[in-house]
Design an enzyme around this catalytic site. Structure first.
Site, PDB file in Angstrom:
ATOM      1  N   CYS A   1       0.391  -1.772   0.045  1.00 40.49           N
ATOM      2  CA  CYS A   1      -0.366   0.054   0.344  1.00 40.49           C
ATOM      3  C   CYS A   1       0.581   1.153   0.074  1.00 40.49           C
ATOM      4  O   CYS A   1       1.090   1.121  -0.730  1.00 40.49           O
ATOM      5  CB  CYS A   1      -1.252   0.209   1.109  1.00 40.49           C
ATOM      6  SG  CYS A   1      -2.128   0.820   0.779  1.00 40.49           S
TER       7      CYS A   1
ATOM      8  N   HIS B   1      -3.324  -4.902   0.127  1.00 41.49           N
ATOM      9  CA  HIS B   1      -3.278  -5.190   1.656  1.00 41.49           C
ATOM     10  C   HIS B   1      -3.640  -6.834   1.816  1.00 41.49           C
ATOM     11  O   HIS B   1      -4.086  -7.615   2.068  1.00 41.49           O
ATOM     12  CB  HIS B   1      -3.904  -4.641   2.637  1.00 41.49           C
ATOM     13  CG  HIS B   1      -4.144  -3.390   3.340  1.00 41.49           C
ATOM     14  ND1 HIS B   1      -2.773  -3.218   3.609  1.00 41.49           N
ATOM     15  CD2 HIS B   1      -4.440  -2.637   2.148  1.00 41.49           C
ATOM     16  CE1 HIS B   1      -2.591  -1.584   3.959  1.00 41.49           C
ATOM     17  NE2 HIS B   1      -3.825  -1.625   2.894  1.00 41.49           N
TER      18      HIS B   1
ATOM     19  N   GLU C   1      -1.782  -9.167   3.038  1.00 41.48           N
ATOM     20  CA  GLU C   1      -1.828  -9.594   4.898  1.00 41.48           C
ATOM     21  C   GLU C   1      -2.329  -9.679   5.199  1.00 41.48           C
ATOM     22  O   GLU C   1      -3.196 -11.192   6.328  1.00 41.48           O
ATOM     23  CB  GLU C   1      -0.706  -8.318   5.725  1.00 41.48           C
ATOM     24  CG  GLU C   1      -1.519  -7.110   5.442  1.00 41.48           C
ATOM     25  CD  GLU C   1      -1.792  -6.576   4.723  1.00 41.48           C
ATOM     26  OE1 GLU C   1      -1.248  -6.327   4.345  1.00 41.48           O
ATOM     27  OE2 GLU C   1      -2.018  -5.376   5.960  1.00 41.48           O
TER      28      GLU C   1
HETATM   29  N1  GLN Z   1      -2.222   6.676   2.598  1.00 38.37           N
HETATM   30  C1  GLN Z   1      -1.898   5.746   1.666  1.00 38.37           C
HETATM   31  C2  GLN Z   1      -3.620   5.849   0.842  1.00 38.37           C
HETATM   32  O1  GLN Z   1      -4.065   6.771   1.218  1.00 38.37           O
HETATM   33  C3  GLN Z   1      -1.821   4.570   1.176  1.00 38.37           C
HETATM   34  C4  GLN Z   1      -2.645   3.388   2.534  1.00 38.37           C
HETATM   35  C5  GLN Z   1      -2.824   2.219   3.682  1.00 38.37           C
HETATM   36  O2  GLN Z   1      -0.660   2.345   3.180  1.00 38.37           O
HETATM   37  N2  GLN Z   1      -3.431   1.668   3.809  1.00 38.37           N
HETATM   38  O3  GLN Z   1      -3.871   5.601  -0.268  1.00 38.37           O
END
Ligand code: GLN
Length: 545
Positions: free
Chosen positions: A384, A510, A512
Site C-alpha cells: 500500500c 493488503h 496480509e
Molecule cells: N495513505 C495511503 C493512501 O491512502 C496508503 C494507505 C495504506 O497504506 N493503507 O492511499
C-alpha cells in the site's frame, strides 16, 4: 434462528488477556468437529468503527471483503477459521447508538422516551443474534470488548443477561476470561481477582458457565476447586490458559483442557466426532521445526506498537511455516532512517518490507530504505503506502523527476506520480470513505507476482485514497518498473515490480489481510522464498571468496 447456539465471551480483571485468541481457538475446535461457526466482536467505544483510530490507539484496522474497517481480532478469527468475516461481525457502541438515534429521528419510537433499556439493549440483542438468523451457523461466538465493570460495557452485559432469558436454557453460554496472578513474594497463585470479577458479572445478572483462567503457572487442583466453589461453576469448568509460545498452540491447549467438551455438554450438542486438527498440527510441526532462517526488516512508522502490524506479522508466520523457515523480524522506525545511516540499518537483512501507513511522517526514511534495497538488489516487498513510496523513489532517482511525490504528502507537487483517486476528490468525511474492501486484479503472466499466485485473476482487499498515476505509466515501464497487475474495470494500477531485480514487488492492496494458517498468502510466501534464495546466494559468494 432455529437451533443456533450463542456463546458470549467476557473478560475481567484486566484487558489484554487474549479474549480474541480464546474465542478463535474455541471456534477452531468446534469447526474441526464439523460445526459451522462464526465469531463477532462487540466493542464498547463510541467510534462507529476503528477506521478513524490512530494505530497507536488500538492496533491495526482489519478490513473485510465487504469493506468494513474492523477490530484486529477479526483478523484472528479469519486466520484461525479460514472463513471471511463481514461488516456484521464487528459492532461498536457508536454503531448501536447511531442506529437508534436515526430511528428516533425517523419517528420509529414516536411518543416514547428512548432509553438505554430497552432501546439500546434491544438493538444490541438484535445485532447479537443477527448472524444466527439465516441458519448459516450452528454456533455464533460473541466476544465482548473491554472488561466487566467498565461503565461502557454495561449495556452489552445487560443485553447478554436478557438474551439468556429470551432464548432459554442450552441456547446460550457465557465464558468468562480472568487472570490468576502468581505473587512471587508470597509464592502463591491468587484467586481473589477472579472471585471479584465473577462477582461483578453476577451482580449484573450474568452467571458465567465456564471460567478460562489466564495464568503464568499451572493451576493446581486445590486452586481450581477454590475458584469453582467461590464462583458457582463446576470444577471441570475451570479451564486454565497458560502463556503459550505461539497463539497457534492455544486451540490444542484448550482441547487438552477440554474446553470444547464442556461447551458442547452445556449446549447439549453432540461431542463426536473428535476435532480433526490434522492440517493445523502439520502447520505447527513446520512452524516449530524450521530448517532455514531469514531476517526481514519491517520499515514502518508505528513500529513501537507491534499490534499496528498484526496481520503482517501473522502472514510472515504462516509463510515462514510453509517454507520451513524461521522468519525473524527486525523492526525499523522509518523516522530514524536517513541516507547516511540506511546502510547500517539494512545491509545485513535478507529482505525488507515497507509497511502501509498514512501521512508525511516517516516517508523520507522509507524512500531512503527503498533506494538502498533497489540499488543493492535486496528482496523488497511494498504494501500500500509501501508501493506508493517505491513509485515515488523510482520517479525521483531513476526517472529524475525532481520532487516527484504523492499528493498525500505534497498536494502541489509538479510530478504527482501518486495521485488522489478521482472518486476521492470530493469526499470530505474521514470515516469509512476510503477505497475499501475486495476488488479484482488481473496479473500479467511471466512476472514475479504471477509466479507467486500462479493464476491471472485474483481478489484482494484495499484501504487507500491515493493511486498510481497512469499518466506516468509508460515512463516507468520503459525504465524497468513494470505494472504487473491492474483492476480490469477501472484500470487502476494494483501491483508493480522491477524487471532487473532479484525480487522487488509492491502491491496497492493488503495481501496480509487474507493470509490464514491453512492458506498462507502466496505473496508473503514468495517473498520469504526470495529471502531464502538471497541468503543462499550470499553464502555461495562467501564460499567462493
Ligand atoms: N495513505 C495511503 C493512501 O491512502 C496508503 C494507505 C495504506 O497504506 N493503507 O492511499
Amino acid at each position: 434462528m432455529g437451533n443456533t447456539k450463542f456463546i458470549f465471551v467476557t473478560g475481567g480483571v484486566t484487558s489484554s488477556l487474549g479474549k480474541g485468541i480464546i474465542s478463535a481457538s474455541l471456534a477452531k475446535l468446534l469447526q474441526a468437529r464439523g460445526f459451522r461457526v462464526t465469531i463477532q466482536k462487540f466493542d464498547p467505544y463510541i467510534n462507529i468503527d476503528p477506521g478513524t483510530l490512530n494505530p497507536y490507539e488500538h492496533g491495526e484496522c482489519f478490513v473485510t471483503d465487504d469493506g468494513a474497517e474492523t477490530d484486529l481480532d477479526l483478523g484472528h478469527y479469519e486466520r484461525f477459521l479460514g472463513t471471511p468475516t463481514s461488516q456484521a461481525n464487528n459492532v461498536t457502541t457508536g454503531r448501536i447508538y447511531n442506529h437508534v438515534i436515526t430511528e428516533e429521528r425517523k419517528g420509529s419510537y414516536l411518543g416514547k422516551t428512548v432509553q438505554v433499556i430497552p432501546h439500546i439493549t434491544d438493538e444490541i440483542k438484535r445485532r447479537m443474534i443477527l448472524l444466527g438468523e439465516n441458519g448459516d451457523f450452528d454456533v455464533v461466538i460473541t466476544e465482548i470488548g473491554g472488561c466487566v465493570g467498565d461503565i461502557e460495557s454495561l449495556p452489552f452485559v445487560e443485553a447478554v443477561r436478557q438474551l439468556r432469558w429470551d432464548l432459554g436454557a442450552h441456547q446460550t453460554l457465557v465464558i468468562h476470561l480472568t487472570l490468576v496472578p502468581y505473587l512471587k513474594a508470597a509464592g502463591e497463585l491468587k484467586t481473589k481477582p477472579t472471585q471479584h470479577s465473577v462477582k461483578q458479572l453476577s451482580e449484573a445478572g450474568v452467571q458465567p458457565d465456564i471460567l478460562v483462567c489466564r495464568s503464568e503457572r499451572t493451576l493446581p487442583q486445590d486452586i481450581r476447586r477454590k475458584i469453582a466453589n467461590f464462583c458457582n461453576v463446576n470444577l471441570n469448568s475451570v479451564i486454565q490458559s497458560l502463556d503459550a509460545d505461539s497463539i497457534y498452540d492455544v486451540p490444542l491447549l484448550m482441547q487438552k483442557e477440554e474446553l470444547d467438551k464442556r461447551v458442547l455438554a452445556k449446549l447439549k450438542l453432540p461431542a463426536s466426532p473428535e476435532p480433526n486438527l490434522k492440517v493445523w498440527k502439520e502447520f505447527l510441526g513446520r512452524l516449530k521445526n524450521p530448517t532455514k532462517e531469514v531476517t526481514i526488516g519491517l520499515v514502518g512508522k508505528y513500529v513501537e506498537l507491534r499490534d499496528a502490524y498484526k496481520s503482517i506479522i501473522e502472514a510472515f508466520i504462516h509463510a515462514g511455516a510453509e517454507n520451513e523457515c524461521k522468519v525473524n523480524l527486525k523492526w525499523i522506525q522509518s523516522d530514524f532512517v536517513t541516507i547516511e545511516n540506511v546502510e547500517s540499518h539494512l545491509k545485513d537483512l535478507d529482505g525488507v518490507l515497507v509497511a502501509p501507513g498514512f501521512g508525511e511522517r516517516g516517508i523520507a526514511g522509507k524512500i531512503d530504505a527503498i533506494r538502498y534495497v533497489r540499488e543493492n538488489n535486496i528482496p523488497f516487498f511494498g504494501i500500500c503506502l509501501g508501493m506508493q513510496v517505491a513509485v515515488v523513489e523510482f520517479a525521483r532517482n531513476v526517472l529524475n523527476l525532481e520532487n516527484a511525490n504523492t499528493v498525500e504528502v505534497d498536494p502541489d507537487t509538479k510530478h504527482a506520480v501518486i495521485d488522489i483517486m478521482a472518486e476521492q476528490k470530493l469526499i470530505t468525511d474521514m470515516g469509512g470513505t476510503m477505497r475499501l474492501g475486495s476488488y479484482p486484479c488481473e496479473l500479467q503472466k511471466g512476472t514475479k507476482i504471477y509466479s507467486c499466485y500462479k493464476k491471472q485473476k485474483i481478489d484482494e482487499r484495499h484501504r487507500h485514497r491515493y493511486e498510481f498515476n497512469n499518466k506516468y505509466r509508460d515512463q516507468f515501464e520503459t525504465h524497468g518498473m513494470k505494472v504487473t497487475g491492474i483492476n480490469p474495470e477501472t484500470r487502476l494500477v494494483e501491483t508493480v515490480e522491477l524487471e532487473e531485480h532479484r525480487w522487488f514487488v509492491a502491491a496497492q492492496f493488503h495481501p496480509e489481510l487474507k493470509s490464514t494458517v491453512v492458506n498462507p498468502h502466496p505473496l508473503f510466501s514468495g517473498f520469504v522464498k526470495a529471502a531464502i534464495e538471497y541468503v543462499k546466494s550470499k553464502s555461495n559468494v562467501e564460499v567462493k571468496a
